[in-house]
Design a protein around this motif. Structure first.
Motif, PDB file in Angstrom:
ATOM      1  N   ASP A 116       0.828  -1.208   0.000  1.00 35.50           N
ATOM      2  CA  ASP A 116       0.000   0.000   0.000  1.00 35.50           C
ATOM      3  C   ASP A 116       0.862   1.258   0.000  1.00 35.50           C
ATOM      4  O   ASP A 116       0.464   2.294  -0.550  1.00 35.50           O
ATOM      5  CB  ASP A 116      -0.981  -0.004   1.174  1.00 35.50           C
ATOM      6  N   ARG A 117       2.069   1.175   0.576  1.00 31.37           N
ATOM      7  CA  ARG A 117       2.953   2.339   0.585  1.00 31.37           C
ATOM      8  C   ARG A 117       3.516   2.640  -0.805  1.00 31.37           C
ATOM      9  O   ARG A 117       3.999   3.742  -1.064  1.00 31.37           O
ATOM     10  CB  ARG A 117       4.093   2.137   1.582  1.00 31.37           C
ATOM     11  N   ASP A 121      -2.997   0.376  -3.380  1.00 31.04           N
ATOM     12  CA  ASP A 121      -4.217   0.285  -2.596  1.00 31.04           C
ATOM     13  C   ASP A 121      -5.329   0.913  -3.429  1.00 31.04           C
ATOM     14  O   ASP A 121      -5.073   1.519  -4.465  1.00 31.04           O
ATOM     15  CB  ASP A 121      -4.072   0.978  -1.242  1.00 31.04           C
ATOM     16  N   GLN A 122      -6.558   0.715  -3.012  1.00 29.74           N
ATOM     17  CA  GLN A 122      -7.699   1.158  -3.808  1.00 29.74           C
ATOM     18  C   GLN A 122      -7.578   0.650  -5.252  1.00 29.74           C
ATOM     19  O   GLN A 122      -7.861   1.361  -6.225  1.00 29.74           O
ATOM     20  CB  GLN A 122      -7.812   2.680  -3.785  1.00 29.74           C
ATOM     21  N   LEU A 147      -6.455  -4.297  -0.124  1.00 33.40           N
ATOM     22  CA  LEU A 147      -5.889  -3.457  -1.172  1.00 33.40           C
ATOM     23  C   LEU A 147      -6.908  -3.082  -2.247  1.00 33.40           C
ATOM     24  O   LEU A 147      -6.660  -2.188  -3.055  1.00 33.40           O
ATOM     25  CB  LEU A 147      -4.700  -4.164  -1.839  1.00 33.40           C
TER      26      LEU A 147
END
Length: 271
Positions: A116-117, A121-122, A147
Motif C-alpha cells: 500500500d505504501r 491500494d484502492q 488493497l
C-alpha cells in the motif's frame, strides 16, 4: 469475518533461483493461456473504471501483466514478483511491447505490508495466475482484500481437487499432500473467499490446452538442465526433478485435479 490462517511457504533461496533459471524466457509458470487471460478479463472488463488500477501478483516473466496492459490501454499495471530475475524479464517484456510507462514492476513479497505504501491500494483489479500456491490462499486473501477498493475485483487461479479424498489415486494424493497441502476442492475455495470478506462471483476450470501451454516446453528444457547440473543433489537438479515428477503425476492423474480461475469482488459497502 473469519480470520484466515497464515499459510505462507518459503522456498530456500537457492531453490527459488533454480526455478527462475528453469523458467527464464518462458511465458507460463503455471497452467494458463493468453486466450484464457482474455476470456477471464472479459468477464470483469465492463465493470472496471477508466483508467483502471491493476496489480499482477506473482507476475513471473510478465506475460499476463503485458496482456492486461494491452487489453486495457489506459490502465496502470503494477507487477510484483519476489525473484529479481522474473521482475527483470517482466520489465523487458513490457519495454518490447512499448508499454513500459504503464507497467511498474516491483521486486518483493506479493503479500508484503509495503504494497500500500507503493500505491497499491484502492485497486480496481488484482490478478494472480498460478501464484497463490507460493504463499497459500489464506495469506493471499487476507493480504489482498484490503488493497481492493469497494467494488474492486480479484481474479486468481489455483490448483483444486476434482475428486473426493477416497477416490484420489494414492500416489497423486501423496504427491500433492507434500507439494501443495493447501489444495482443496473448488467449493472449499469459494468458502475461503467468503471468509475473507469478499463476494464469490464465479469459478472456471482450466482446460487441457491451458496445461499444455505450461507443460509443453518443459520436458526438453528439464533434460538439458539435468544434463548440465553440477550434481544430482544440486538445487538446479532437484528443481528439475521435482517439475518432471509433477508432469508425470499430471499425465497419470488428469481428471482428479486441475487448476481453476476464481472471480471475487469486494463488497461496495460493509454490512
Amino acid at each position: 469475518m473469519t480470520e484466515l490462517k497464515d499459510t505462507r511457504r518459503q522456498a530456500p533461496p537457492e531453490l527459488a533461483a533454480a526455478y527462475a533459471e528453469i523458467f527464464a524466457g518462458l511465458d507460463r509458470l503455471g497452467p494458463g493461456h493468453e486466450e484464457t487471460t482474455a476470456r477471464m478479463l472479459a468477464l470483469v472488463h465492463p465493470f472496471l473504471p477508466h483508467p483502471a488500477r491493476i496489480a499482477d501478483m506473482g507476475c513471473g516473466t510478465g506475460a499476463d501483466a503485458v496482456d492486461l496492459a494491452l487489453t486495457l490501454p489506459e490502465a496502470q499495471v503494477y507487477a510484483v514478483d519476489a525473484l529479481p530475475e522474473m521482475a527483470r524479464a517482466c520489465r523487458d517484456r513490457a519495454r518490447r511491447a512499448g508499454i513500459a510507462p504503464r507497467v511498474t514492476v516491483f521486486v518483493g513479497d506479493m503479500c508484503g505490508d509495503f504494497l500500500d505504501r507503493l500505491g497499491m491500494d484502492q485497486l480496481d483489479l488484482i490478478w494472480a495466475s498460478s501464484s497463490v500456491w507460493a504463499v497459500g490462499r489464506g495469506t493471499a486473501l487476507a493480504s489482498w482484500a484490503p488493497l481492493l477498493r469497494p467494488g474492486g475485483w480479484l481474479l486468481f487461479s489455483d490448483l483444486v481437487w476434482l475428486s473426493a479424498p477416497d477416490q484420489r489415486p494414492r500416489d497423486i494424493a501423496a504427491f500433492w499432500k507434500d507439494a501443495y497441502p493447501d489444495m482443496v476442492t473448488p467449493g472449499q475455495v469459494v468458502t475461503e473467499i467468503a471468509q475473507a470478506g469478499l463476494q464469490p462471483i464465479s469459478q472456471h476450470l482450466l482446460s487441457a490446452e491451458d496445461w499444455q501451454a505450461y507443460y509443453g516446453p518443459l520436458p526438453e528444457r528439464l533434460d538439458r538442465i539435468r544434463a548440465r547440473a553440477e550434481s544430482p543433489d544440486s538445487a538446479l537438479a532437484r528443481a528439475a526433478s521435482a517439475l518432471a515428477s509433477e508432469i508425470r503425476i499430471f499425465d497419470s492423474g488428469f481428471g482428479s485435479y486441475t487448476s481453476g480461475f476464481f472471480i471475487a469482488r469486494k463488497p461496495l459497502w460493509d454490512w
